[in-house]
Design an enzyme around this catalytic site. Structure first.
Site, PDB file in Angstrom:
ATOM      1  CB  CYS A 376      -0.940   0.395   1.546  1.00 41.70           C
ATOM      2  SG  CYS A 376      -2.186   1.093   0.676  1.00 41.70           S
ATOM      3  CG  HIS A 498      -3.154  -2.933   2.635  1.00 41.90           C
ATOM      4  ND1 HIS A 498      -2.503  -3.364   3.829  1.00 41.90           N
ATOM      5  CD2 HIS A 498      -3.802  -2.319   2.256  1.00 41.90           C
ATOM      6  CE1 HIS A 498      -2.289  -1.519   3.729  1.00 41.90           C
ATOM      7  NE2 HIS A 498      -3.417  -1.090   3.112  1.00 41.90           N
ATOM      8  CD  GLU A 500      -0.874  -6.749   4.486  1.00 41.67           C
ATOM      9  OE1 GLU A 500      -0.560  -6.730   3.534  1.00 41.67           O
ATOM     10  OE2 GLU A 500      -1.310  -5.235   4.962  1.00 41.67           O
TER      11      GLU A 500
HETATM   12  N1  GLN Z   1      -1.728   6.898   2.960  1.00 45.33           N
HETATM   13  C1  GLN Z   1      -2.084   5.852   1.285  1.00 45.33           C
HETATM   14  C2  GLN Z   1      -3.308   6.394   0.767  1.00 45.33           C
HETATM   15  O1  GLN Z   1      -4.403   6.412   1.817  1.00 45.33           O
HETATM   16  C3  GLN Z   1      -1.706   4.460   1.562  1.00 45.33           C
HETATM   17  C4  GLN Z   1      -2.470   3.717   3.092  1.00 45.33           C
HETATM   18  C5  GLN Z   1      -2.381   2.512   3.436  1.00 45.33           C
HETATM   19  O2  GLN Z   1      -0.761   2.115   3.476  1.00 45.33           O
HETATM   20  N2  GLN Z   1      -3.522   1.599   3.719  1.00 45.33           N
HETATM   21  O3  GLN Z   1      -3.438   6.432  -0.261  1.00 45.33           O
END
Ligand code: GLN
Length: 525
Positions: A376, A498, A500
């Site tokens: 992410c 994600h 995970e």
């Molecule tokens: N802050 C980043 C976004 O909003 C990544 C979010 C995250 O890592 N869950 O796109």
């Protein structure tokens, strides 16, 4: 539908979530279909707006629900996919009741905690339990974990709702499990007084436990169990030790030894069934190898990264490789801190703090052929690092972080979002993988479904130039870049999603499997 309610006494952090998930696993190993509900008595509608450093990881469900990390434990232990219905908060209950009141549904009546709030709680518990199906089959048993500690003002309406359900349901359809602390004194003797007091508090709410789970360091002796049994009116065999286990996945195995299965099945009239032990074997596979992985973090609290920790464990068991995590503070490290690690993970996160450190860690991995997995925000930073240090766009950054060349930009639909709760790009989404890339080989598919939680994306204006410079976007959903990788021997891969969140011991996540395998192969220490 049979219900098992799990309450907690004495203090928080006793492992009620793991106890709940473990009871579920014990039943699942006997062929019962199990679902689970978590009640969080806070006023937040969901966990999405809560600071993970205080509250632990925000887990994301397939439908985009942002929920307490215990739902992650249920999904991992039970191999189930839950929905937002399985996460009940005081905020959701009150909002629903107040909306009905404004709509005029109560026909002029006085709206009160009893019966209106308690009715809404009971309705939602039953709905979550009844609506759960797997291949068209309904659940046999629904576990309901009541968050908080018995005696808290916040949890009272929930305990009152449980009390009413005890009166409404046939006796064999409901069991109450109370988890308490059984501390040990300097002599190693187990002390039962805190348990006695917390059972007393539970009784003041009109609830009588059927099973007492005592959290302790070592197993309780029969005489300690008898004492708890005498004071708390629970049969000795229903006083179960939850001694500290080496690994959370061993808790159900320990509970089996304590006789939890027959106690619960007797209470619920489920008869006798022996367990299929395949799952127990899987989570205790012997390790023949060991790797150390750096996770570069900004929150510094391990609970924030629980799904990542667990996904590494799942992949590690599958590959008989023990994964030791070295937590690295993103704001305070040097390259030398990576000298003794076999791979680097850059996890998700929000806001500018710590990002320069994370970018440096990515540069180190890229330049030194150390396996790297970005997740992410970690994916977005992989893109930024590449733009800065390979394309030479030195001022590259994310729109989230401030001024500069925005190679990471806000998602179009996020531009005018003002409410923070539940408004990110959330939950399951279909992703196309490019044939012949590392990610496609890992999944063995060109279409996958993974979960999201973000507001920013790779700026479409720069995709072509970045790809021309060698960073391959090997996964996408429509115009959205989902995976970035380098076409080289050493593992260098990052995902906007994600992975995970969907990893379980039975189905380790492919990117994690690939990463752990790569770390083991290129093992440096
Ligand atoms: N802050 C980043 C976004 O909003 C990544 C979010 C995250 O890592 N869950 O796109």
């Amino acid at each position: 539908m049979k219900y098992i309610f799990v309450t907690g006494g004495v203090m928080s952090g006793l492992g009620k979530g793991i106890t709940t998930a473990s009871i579920g696993r014990i039943l699942k190993n006997r062929g019962f279909l199990v679902t689970a509900v978590k009640i969080d008595p806070y006023l937040n509608i969901d966990a999405g707006t809560m600071n993970p450093a205080q509250h632990g990881e925000v887990f994301v469900l397939k439908d985009g629900g942002e929920v307490d990390l215990d739902l992650g434990n249920y999904e991992r232990f039970l191999d189930i996919n839950l929905t937002s219905k399985h996460s009940i908060t005081t905020g959701k209950i009150y909002r629903a009741v107040i909306e009905k009141e404004r709509h005029g549904d109560y026909l002029g009546g006085t709206v009160q905690i009893i019966p209106h709030i308690t009715d809404e709680i009971k309705r939602r518990i039953k709905d979550a339990a009844e609506s759960y199906t797997e291949n068209g089959r309904k659940a046999d048993v629904c576990l309901v974990e009541v968050g908080g500690t018995v005696g808290d003002i916040e949890s009272m309406p929930f305990l009152e709702a449980v009390r009413q359900l005890v009166g409404e349901l046939p006796k064999s359809d409901i069991a109450l499990v109370h988890v308490t602390l059984v501390p040990e004194d300097n002599m190693g003797d187990h002390k039962t007084k805190p348990t006695q007091h917390s059972v007393k508090a539970l009784r003041e709410s009109g609830l009588h436990p059927d099973v007492i789970v005592g959290r302790c360091i070592t197993v309780m002796s029969p005489s300690t169990k008898r004492k708890i049994s005498d004071f708390c009116d629970v049969p000795s065999r229903a006083v179960i030790t939850a001694a500290t286990a080496k690994d959370t996945y061993e808790v159900p195995i320990e509970m089996e030894k304590e006789g939890m299965a027959s106690v619960i099945m007797d209470l619920l009239g489920l008869g006798e069934r022996s367990a299929n032990n395949d799952w127990y074997r899987m989570v205790t596979v012997e390790y023949t190898n060991r790797i150390t992985v750096a996770v570069v973090t900004k929150y510094g609290v391990e609970d924030v990264y629980i799904s990542i920790k667990e996904a590494l464990k799942h992949a590690g068991r599958k590959l008989s490789t023990e994964v030791i995590i070295k937590w690295i503070d993103a704001e305070n490290f040097t390259d030398a801190d990576f000298a003794d690690v076999d791979g680097i993970i850059i996890p998700g996160g929000f806001g500018p703090r710590g990002i320069e450190g994370k970018i440096n860690a990515i540069r180190y991995a890229r330049e030194n052929n150390v396996p790297l997995l970005g997740l992410c925000l970690g994916f977005q930073l992989v893109v930024i690092e590449y733009c800065r240090n390979v394309l030479g766009w030195k001022d590259s950054t994310s729109e989230e972080m401030g001024p500069g060349k925005h190679v990471i930009a806000i998602l179009p639909e996020q531009e005018n979002v003002t409410n923070l709760g539940g408004t990110m790009r959330l939950g399951d989404c279909e992703i196309d993988l490019k044939k012949g890339t590392r990610i496609e080989k890992l999944y063995g598919a060109t279409k996958i479904v993974e979960r999201h939680r973000h507001r920013y994306e790779v700026n479409p204006a720069y995709i072509a130039e970045i790809e021309k410079a060698g960073l391959v976007f090997s996964g996408s959903s429509g115009t959205r870049m989902e995976v970035g990788e380098l076409n080289r021997d050493s593992f260098f891969l990052a995902t906007q999603f994600h992975p995970e969140y969907k990893s379980t011991p039975s189905h380790p996540s492919p990117p994690y499997l690939g990463f752990v395998e790569a770390c083991a192969k290129s093992k440096r220490v």
